[in-house]
Design a protein around this motif. Structure first.
Motif, PDB file in Angstrom:
ATOM      1  N   GLU A 264     -14.307   6.317 -13.998  1.00 15.75           N
ATOM      2  CA  GLU A 264     -15.161   6.239 -13.499  1.00 15.75           C
ATOM      3  C   GLU A 264     -15.296   4.167 -12.985  1.00 15.75           C
ATOM      4  O   GLU A 264     -15.916   4.117 -11.130  1.00 15.75           O
ATOM      5  N   LEU A 265     -15.321   3.662 -13.356  1.00 12.15           N
ATOM      6  CA  LEU A 265     -15.466   2.106 -13.185  1.00 12.15           C
ATOM      7  C   LEU A 265     -14.978   1.950 -11.554  1.00 12.15           C
ATOM      8  O   LEU A 265     -15.257   1.121 -10.815  1.00 12.15           O
ATOM      9  N   LEU A 266     -13.399   2.016 -11.899  1.00 15.33           N
ATOM     10  CA  LEU A 266     -12.590   2.251 -10.355  1.00 15.33           C
ATOM     11  C   LEU A 266     -12.914   3.190  -9.333  1.00 15.33           C
ATOM     12  O   LEU A 266     -13.144   2.143  -8.765  1.00 15.33           O
ATOM     13  N   MET A 267     -13.498   4.446  -9.714  1.00 14.60           N
ATOM     14  CA  MET A 267     -14.160   4.752  -8.473  1.00 14.60           C
ATOM     15  C   MET A 267     -15.940   3.647  -7.684  1.00 14.60           C
ATOM     16  O   MET A 267     -15.460   4.324  -6.566  1.00 14.60           O
ATOM     17  N   ARG A 268     -16.514   3.993  -8.556  1.00 14.28           N
ATOM     18  CA  ARG A 268     -17.368   2.730  -8.387  1.00 14.28           C
ATOM     19  C   ARG A 268     -17.488   1.356  -7.743  1.00 14.28           C
ATOM     20  O   ARG A 268     -17.647   1.800  -6.948  1.00 14.28           O
ATOM     21  N   LEU A 269     -16.119   1.184  -8.408  1.00 15.38           N
ATOM     22  CA  LEU A 269     -15.237  -0.577  -7.544  1.00 15.38           C
ATOM     23  C   LEU A 269     -14.782  -0.216  -5.750  1.00 15.38           C
ATOM     24  O   LEU A 269     -15.393  -0.519  -5.226  1.00 15.38           O
ATOM     25  N   ALA A 270     -14.882   1.024  -6.394  1.00 13.63           N
ATOM     26  CA  ALA A 270     -14.129   1.920  -4.989  1.00 13.63           C
ATOM     27  C   ALA A 270     -15.379   1.643  -3.388  1.00 13.63           C
ATOM     28  O   ALA A 270     -14.943   1.190  -2.640  1.00 13.63           O
ATOM     29  N   VAL A 271     -16.216   2.282  -4.279  1.00  5.54           N
ATOM     30  CA  VAL A 271     -17.323   2.963  -3.447  1.00  5.54           C
ATOM     31  C   VAL A 271     -18.250   1.456  -2.634  1.00  5.54           C
ATOM     32  O   VAL A 271     -18.118   0.845  -2.005  1.00  5.54           O
ATOM     33  N   ALA A 272     -17.929   0.690  -3.904  1.00  5.07           N
ATOM     34  CA  ALA A 272     -19.044  -0.926  -3.758  1.00  5.07           C
ATOM     35  C   ALA A 272     -17.934  -1.583  -2.662  1.00  5.07           C
ATOM     36  O   ALA A 272     -18.474  -2.556  -2.257  1.00  5.07           O
ATOM     37  N   GLY A 273     -16.696  -1.400  -2.980  1.00  7.39           N
ATOM     38  CA  GLY A 273     -15.825  -2.221  -2.294  1.00  7.39           C
ATOM     39  C   GLY A 273     -15.747  -1.611  -0.365  1.00  7.39           C
ATOM     40  O   GLY A 273     -15.734  -3.052   0.150  1.00  7.39           O
ATOM     41  N   PHE A 274     -16.026  -0.549  -0.815  1.00  9.47           N
ATOM     42  CA  PHE A 274     -15.644  -0.394   0.907  1.00  9.47           C
ATOM     43  C   PHE A 274     -16.590  -0.482   1.526  1.00  9.47           C
ATOM     44  O   PHE A 274     -17.299  -0.939   2.967  1.00  9.47           O
ATOM     45  N   ALA A 275     -18.235  -0.740   0.884  1.00  8.57           N
ATOM     46  CA  ALA A 275     -20.033  -0.796   1.072  1.00  8.57           C
ATOM     47  C   ALA A 275     -19.682  -2.022   2.281  1.00  8.57           C
ATOM     48  O   ALA A 275     -19.939  -2.528   2.693  1.00  8.57           O
ATOM     49  N   ALA A 276     -19.443  -2.998   0.764  1.00 12.36           N
ATOM     50  CA  ALA A 276     -19.381  -4.066   1.124  1.00 12.36           C
ATOM     51  C   ALA A 276     -18.006  -4.693   2.218  1.00 12.36           C
ATOM     52  O   ALA A 276     -18.996  -5.899   3.254  1.00 12.36           O
ATOM     53  N   MET A 277     -17.558  -4.111   2.301  1.00 16.09           N
ATOM     54  CA  MET A 277     -16.449  -4.630   3.627  1.00 16.09           C
ATOM     55  C   MET A 277     -17.074  -4.218   4.854  1.00 16.09           C
ATOM     56  O   MET A 277     -17.552  -4.428   5.752  1.00 16.09           O
ATOM     57  N   ASN A 278     -17.394  -3.215   4.687  1.00 16.24           N
ATOM     58  CA  ASN A 278     -18.458  -2.697   6.062  1.00 16.24           C
ATOM     59  C   ASN A 278     -19.312  -3.166   6.383  1.00 16.24           C
ATOM     60  O   ASN A 278     -19.645  -3.577   7.718  1.00 16.24           O
ATOM     61  N   VAL A 279     -20.565  -3.991   4.993  1.00 16.74           N
ATOM     62  CA  VAL A 279     -21.650  -4.346   5.440  1.00 16.74           C
ATOM     63  C   VAL A 279     -21.333  -5.683   5.828  1.00 16.74           C
ATOM     64  O   VAL A 279     -21.765  -6.183   6.888  1.00 16.74           O
TER      65      VAL A 279
ATOM     66  N   LEU B 195     -19.303  -8.373  -9.946  1.00 16.92           N
ATOM     67  CA  LEU B 195     -19.290  -7.924 -10.880  1.00 16.92           C
ATOM     68  C   LEU B 195     -18.588  -6.890 -11.469  1.00 16.92           C
ATOM     69  O   LEU B 195     -18.396  -6.691 -12.625  1.00 16.92           O
ATOM     70  N   LEU B 196     -18.195  -5.940 -10.594  1.00 19.36           N
ATOM     71  CA  LEU B 196     -17.707  -4.424 -10.950  1.00 19.36           C
ATOM     72  C   LEU B 196     -16.425  -4.668 -11.381  1.00 19.36           C
ATOM     73  O   LEU B 196     -15.525  -4.389 -12.448  1.00 19.36           O
ATOM     74  N   GLY B 197     -15.262  -5.939 -10.548  1.00 16.90           N
ATOM     75  CA  GLY B 197     -14.136  -6.375 -10.179  1.00 16.90           C
ATOM     76  C   GLY B 197     -14.433  -6.982 -11.850  1.00 16.90           C
ATOM     77  O   GLY B 197     -13.296  -6.160 -12.698  1.00 16.90           O
ATOM     78  N   GLY B 198     -15.045  -7.667 -12.236  1.00 17.57           N
ATOM     79  CA  GLY B 198     -15.023  -8.164 -13.377  1.00 17.57           C
ATOM     80  C   GLY B 198     -15.142  -7.251 -14.390  1.00 17.57           C
ATOM     81  O   GLY B 198     -14.186  -7.343 -16.226  1.00 17.57           O
ATOM     82  N   ARG B 199     -15.633  -6.388 -14.762  1.00 14.48           N
ATOM     83  CA  ARG B 199     -15.769  -5.664 -15.779  1.00 14.48           C
ATOM     84  C   ARG B 199     -14.610  -4.432 -15.901  1.00 14.48           C
ATOM     85  O   ARG B 199     -14.755  -3.788 -16.558  1.00 14.48           O
ATOM     86  N   TYR B 200     -14.134  -3.828 -14.650  1.00 15.16           N
ATOM     87  CA  TYR B 200     -12.983  -3.130 -14.574  1.00 15.16           C
ATOM     88  C   TYR B 200     -12.036  -3.932 -15.779  1.00 15.16           C
ATOM     89  O   TYR B 200     -11.178  -3.791 -16.262  1.00 15.16           O
ATOM     90  N   LEU B 201     -11.810  -5.429 -14.821  1.00 18.01           N
ATOM     91  CA  LEU B 201     -10.913  -5.717 -16.120  1.00 18.01           C
ATOM     92  C   LEU B 201     -11.090  -6.347 -17.467  1.00 18.01           C
ATOM     93  O   LEU B 201     -10.148  -5.484 -17.927  1.00 18.01           O
ATOM     94  N   ASP B 202     -12.007  -6.194 -18.048  1.00 14.84           N
ATOM     95  CA  ASP B 202     -12.637  -6.430 -19.090  1.00 14.84           C
ATOM     96  C   ASP B 202     -12.186  -5.364 -20.083  1.00 14.84           C
ATOM     97  O   ASP B 202     -11.496  -5.067 -20.893  1.00 14.84           O
ATOM     98  N   HIS B 203     -12.713  -3.781 -19.021  1.00 17.88           N
ATOM     99  CA  HIS B 203     -12.382  -2.731 -19.530  1.00 17.88           C
ATOM    100  C   HIS B 203     -10.725  -2.123 -19.452  1.00 17.88           C
ATOM    101  O   HIS B 203     -10.177  -2.015 -20.153  1.00 17.88           O
ATOM    102  N   ARG B 204     -10.116  -2.807 -18.704  1.00 17.47           N
ATOM    103  CA  ARG B 204      -8.339  -2.425 -18.787  1.00 17.47           C
ATOM    104  C   ARG B 204      -8.135  -3.136 -19.627  1.00 17.47           C
ATOM    105  O   ARG B 204      -7.038  -2.525 -20.941  1.00 17.47           O
ATOM    106  N   THR B 205      -8.118  -4.707 -20.469  1.00 19.00           N
ATOM    107  CA  THR B 205      -7.841  -5.334 -21.412  1.00 19.00           C
ATOM    108  C   THR B 205      -8.077  -4.669 -22.695  1.00 19.00           C
ATOM    109  O   THR B 205      -7.424  -4.357 -23.611  1.00 19.00           O
ATOM    110  N   ARG B 206      -9.408  -4.356 -22.833  1.00 20.02           N
ATOM    111  CA  ARG B 206      -9.696  -3.760 -24.460  1.00 20.02           C
ATOM    112  C   ARG B 206      -9.319  -2.083 -24.325  1.00 20.02           C
ATOM    113  O   ARG B 206      -8.110  -1.702 -25.370  1.00 20.02           O
TER     114      ARG B 206
END
Lengths: 713, 52
Positions: free
Chosen positions: A101-116, A207-218
C-alpha cells in the motif's frame, strides 16, 4: 497466482493446513533453484514447489500425507540442507499488504510530483496570464486527487493524535499540505501569482519515501525474527498405547506421556516416568555440569536430554509451562523500556508546537500589518512548507535503514526501532557465560598431561557413545594423534557412562560415583581401569569464536565489561581470567542478575546485557539494550533488541561503534535541517518565499540529509 | 501554444501507463523474490509453461 501468494506466505492461513515451508540456508545459485524444485516436484504427493531465493525458503504444496521430514530427506538427497518452518509463526501477510500500500502511494505521489514540477518550471520561467492560470488548474487537477490518495497515512495519524488531544509529527505535515492546497486553489481561482501545488505534492513524496524506508527496515527485521521462531517446530513424541505419535506441543495435556530422545529438548514441564539419563540445564540455569536424571525427577521445558531415552509425564504444557511464565515476566519488564523516547520523537516534541506557533504568529503579524487575510494565509502556508520536517521524517529512517543493513551483513538482526539509539548510549556491558561467551560444548583440559595408553583406552571407550563429553574426548584424542585401543563388550549405561573389556580388564568411563571417585565441582569424566586409581578428565566450556575480540573491542570503545554467570565460582573465575574480565559474579540466580542490572542502572550506568538462557531473560528485558545469540532460548530472543545470527560473537563491538556513528549522523541531520530553517524561515516570514524558493529549500534539505545518511560507516 | 492542448494530455497519458504498469507489478508480487528472479532468467531449463 495461487502459488505466488503461497510463496509469500499469504495463503498460509486461508487453506486449512497450508503449504509446507522449508528453510534452505545454503542455497545461493541459479542451479540450486532448479535442482531443489525438480527434486521436490519428483517427490510423490507433491503438486508444486517453489523456491524463493531472497528469503531462502521453499514452499511446497502437497497431499496431506506428505511429511516435512520426508521432504527434508529429499532435499538432502539433492545435496542441500533444509529445515522445517512452522508456517503459522510466519505472519507476513499483514506487513506485506501494508508495504504494498505504501509503495503504491509513493508511486502515485512520485508520478504526480514529477508532472506538477514540470508544469511549475514553465510557470517559474515566466509563463503569465492565461497560460499560468491554465498550468495552475492542471497542477490542481493532478495534485489534489494525488494528495488525497497518497497522503492518507499522514491524515489518519494526525487525526488519531488530535482526537486524543495530542500533537505529533503528522499534525504539522497535514496542516502544511492542506493549507498549501487550500490557499493555492483560492489563488488559482482568483488568477493569483503563487500556487504551492508542487510543494504540497513533493512534500508528500519525500515524507512517504521516509515512511517506506522505515517500514521496510521493520519488515525485514520482523520476517527474520519470525523465521528464527518458525525454525523451532514445537513437536513432541506422544506415547499412545505404547506407540509413539508425533504431535504438536499445543495438543499435549497434563498427564500425557511423551518420549524424549537423547539430544532432544524438553518441550514441556514434567516428571520423569521411565529411563535414566543426564540433563543439560545450562539454558535455564547457566550451570554447565550435567545433572543426573532418574524416574521421579522433575524436568522443565528447555532442558536437553543427553544420554538415554526418557519417558516424561507432562505436568504443565503450553501457556502454563515455566517457559511461558517467564515470557510474562518479560512482557512486564518491556513496558519500562517502551518509555524510552527516540531522538526523532524528542525532536518532534519541540518541532510540532514550534512550527505551529511560528506560522500562526506570521499570519497574525501580516494580517495586523496589511489587513489582508489572503496574504496572511499565503505566508502561513509558505512558513509551514519551508519548515518541512524532512530531516525528521526522512533522515532518521534513512540512517537506521543504512545502519541496520550494515549490521545485518555482519550477522546482527535489529528487532526494535529504538535499539540503535539505546545501544549507542550504553557504557557498561554485562555478559552471561554459558552459551553466550561459550558455545555450550565441552572441551577437554590439558590433553597432553595424560599418557598415551590412557588416551588410547579413553578413545576406544568414548568412540561408541554420543554423549557430548565422550565426543569431546574422542575428538581431543584424535587431534592429539593417538590411535584408539580396541575395547570389547562395549555397553553404554544411560546416565552413568560406558563400560567395556580391554585386554581382559574391565574399564569404565563415566560419572564420579560410578567409578568410585569423589565428585568435583567442575564438569569431569573419570576413567577406571580395574586395579588402578581412577583418572580424571576435566572439561571446560569451549569459548565462542570472537569472544576475546568482542571483549577487547568493547573495552577499546570505553565500556566496562562484567561477567555474571549461574555457573560455579571456580569455573567462572577461570574463564574470566582467560578473557581478562575482572568484575565477576558467579552462582548468580536469575533474580541476582536482574538486581545487579538494576543496581547498575540506579548508579547512572546504561547497561547492555548479552545473554542466552532463561536465567538471563529478566535481566535482558531490564537492561537498557540487550543482545542474544540465535541459539538462545525463544524467551531470551524475544526479550532482546538484537539477535546475533552467526556463531561469532565478535561483531558486538562493531555494533556499538556503528550505532554510535548512526546516532551522530542523525544529530548531524538535525543540525543541517535546523540550519536550513534558520535561513529559509525568515525569508518566508518576510514574505519573499516564492513557490520556487519553497521547492528549492525543501528539496535541497531533503537531499542533503539523505546523502549525509548514506555516508554512514 | 495550441500544441500544449495535445502535449499535456499525451504526456500525462504516457506517464499514466507507466504508473499502471508499476501497479500491475506490485499486484502480481513481482518484487517478492528479486534475487531468485534474476537467476531464474539465466536458467537453461526449457518449458512450455514458465513458472508463474
Amino acid at each position: 497466482m495461487a502459488r505466488r501468494l503461497a510463496a509469500s506466505g499469504a495463503l498460509a492461513d486461508v487453506t486449512g493446513d497450508g503449504p509446507l515451508m522449508l528453510s534452505l540456508p545454503d542455497i545461493r545459485c541459479a542451479a540450486c533453484i532448479s535442482t531443489v524444485e525438480r527434486a521436490l516436484e519428483a517427490h510423490p504427493g507433491v503438486t508444486s514447489a517453489r523456491v524463493n531465493l531472497t528469503l531462502k525458503r521453499a514452499t511446497v504444496e502437497a497431499a496431506p500425507d506428505v511429511t516435512p521430514e520426508a521432504l527434508i530427506e529429499t532435499v538432502a538427497a539433492a545435496g542441500y540442507t533444509a529445515h522445517e518452518l512452522d508456517s503459522s509463526a510466519l505472519s507476513s501477510t499483514a506487513t506485506d499488504k501494508q508495504g504494498r500500500e505504501l509503495l503504491m502511494r509513493l508511486a502515485v505521489a512520485g508520478f504526480a510530483a514529477m508532472n506538477v514540477m514540470l508544469l511549475s518550471v514553465a510557470v517559474w520561467s515566466g509563463a503569465a496570464d492565461a497560460t499560468r492560470d491554465l498550468f495552475h488548474w492542471i497542477s490542481a487537477a493532478i495534485a489534489i486527487p494525488a494528495v488525497s490518495f497518497a497522503a492518507q497515512p499522514f491524515f489518519r495519524n494526525a487525526w488519531a493524535a488530535l482526537s486524543r488531544g495530542r500533537l505529533n509529527m503528522d499534525v504539522p505535515i497535514t496542516l502544511a499540505i492542506l493549507l498549501a492546497l487550500g490557499t493555492s486553489l483560492y489563488e488559482t481561482a482568483h488568477s493569483g501569482e503563487h500556487a504551492y501545488f508542487d510543494a504540497a505534492i513533493s512534500l508528500t513524496f519525500f515524507l512517504l519515501g521516509g515512511r517506506y524506508l522505515d517500514h521496510r527496515t521493520r519488515a525485514i527485521a520482523r520476517s527474520a525474527a519470525e523465521e528464527l521462531a518458525a525454525l523451532e517446530v514445537p513437536r513432541a513424541d506422544k506415547l499412545v498405547d505404547g506407540a509413539e505419535q508425533s504431535v504438536n506441543v499445543s495438543e499435549l495435556r497434563p498427564g500425557d506421556l511423551i518420549r524424549v530422545r537423547p539430544g532432544g529438548r524438553m518441550p514441556v514441564d514434567g516428571v520423569i516416568a521411565e529411563g535414566v539419563s543426564e540433563l543439560d540445564r545450562s539454558l535455564l540455569t547457566g550451570e554447565t555440569l550435567p545433572v543426573f536424571a532418574e524416574p521421579g525427577r522433575e524436568v522443565s521445558a528447555g532442558e536437553v536430554n543427553l544420554t538415554g531415552p526418557l519417558t516424561v509425564r507432562v505436568t504443565a504444557a503450553g501457556k502454563d509451562s515455566s517457559l511461558h511464565r517467564m515470557a510474562d515476566l518479560v512482557a512486564m519488564a518491556e513496558t519500562t523500556r517502551n518509555r524510552y523516547t527516540s531522538l526523532a520523537d524528542r525532536a518532534a516534541g519541540l518541532y510540532a508546537p514550534g512550527v505551529h506557533i511560528l506560522s500562526f504568529a506570521a499570519a497574525v503579524g501580516w494580517y495586523l500589518y496589511t489587513w489582508d487575510a489572503r496574504l496572511a494565509l499565503n505566508i502561513a502556508a509558505a512558513v509551514l512548507i519551508i519548515t518541512c520536517p524532512c530531516a525528521l521524517g526522512l533522515a532518521v529512517p534513512a540512517v537506521t535503514t543504512a545502519a541496520s543493513g550494515r549490521l545485518f551483513k555482519k550477522g546482527m538482526l535489529i528487532k526494535s526501532g529504538t535499539a540503535l539509539e539505546r545501544l549507542a548510549e550504553v557504557d557498561t556491558v554485562v555478559f552471561d557465560k554459558t552459551g553466550t561467551l561459550t558455545l555450550g560444548t565441552p572441551e577437554v583440559q590439558g590433553v597432553g598431561e595424560y599418557d598415551a595408553r590412557t588416551l588410547a583406552i579413553v578413545a576406544g571407550l568414548s568412540e561408541a557413545s554420543s554423549h557430548p563429553l565422550s565426543r569431546a574426548l574422542s575428538q581431543a584424542v584424535a587431534t592429539a594423534g593417538v590411535v584408539a585401543e580396541p575395547v570389547g563388550d562395549l555397553v553404554e549405561v544411560p546416565g552413568y557412562g560406558t563400560e567395556g573389556l580391554w585386554q581382559g580388564r574391565r574399564v569404565r568411563l563415566g560419572r564420579a560415583a560410578w567409578v568410585g571417585a569423589a565428585a568435583s565441582a567442575e564438569t569431569s569424566a573419570w576413567l577406571l581401569m580395574e586395579g588402578e586409581a581412577p583418572v580424571r578428565f576435566s572439561f571446560a566450556d569451549r569459548m565462542r569464536p570472537g569472544a576475546e575480540q568482542a571483549v577487547q573491542g568493547l573495552r577499546q570503545a570505553g565500556l566496562t565489561v562484567l561477567l555474571i554467570s549461574g555457573d560455579s565460582e571456580p569455573a567462572v573465575r577461570a574463564f574470566a581470567a582467560r578473557l581478562g574480565i575482572e568484575d565477576v559474579m558467579a552462582e548468580a540466580l536469575p533474580d541476582d542478575k536482574v538486581a545487579r542490572v538494576n543496581a547498575l542502572t540506579a548508579d547512572g550506568h546504561r547497561v547492555l546485557m548479552v545473554g542466552d538462557g532463561l536465567n538471563d531473560t529478566a535481566a535482558l528485558a531490564a537492561a537498557h539494550a540487550s543482545i542474544s545469540p540465535a541459539t538462545a532460548l525463544d524467551a531470551a530472543r524475544v526479550a532482546s533488541d538484537i539477535v546475533l545470527l552467526g556463531e561469532d560473537i565478535g561483531p558486538i563491538s562493531a555494533a556499538v561503534t556503528t550505532s554510535r556513528s548512526a546516532v551522530r549522523r542523525i544529530k548531524e541531520n538535525f543540525s543541517i535541517a535546523t540550519l536550513y530553517n534558520f535561513i529559509a524561515v525568515p525569508i518566508a516570514i518576510a514574505g519573499f518565499a516564492t513557490p520556487l524558493a519553497a521547492a528549492l529549500a525543501m528539496s535541497a534539505s531533503s537531499i542533503t540529509v539523505s546523502l549525509n545518511s548514506l555516508r554512514l560507516r | 501554444m495550441e500544441v500544449l492542448a495535445f502535449l499535456i494530455p499525451i504526456s500525462l497519458f504516457l506517464g499514466g501507463i507507466g504508473l499502471a504498469a508499476f501497479f500491475w507489478t506490485i499486484k502480481t508480487d513481482q518484487y517478492d523474490d528479486p534475487e531468485g528472479d534474476s537467476h531464474r532468467i539465466l536458467s537453461s531449463d526449457y518449458d512450455d509453461h514458465p513458472k508463474e
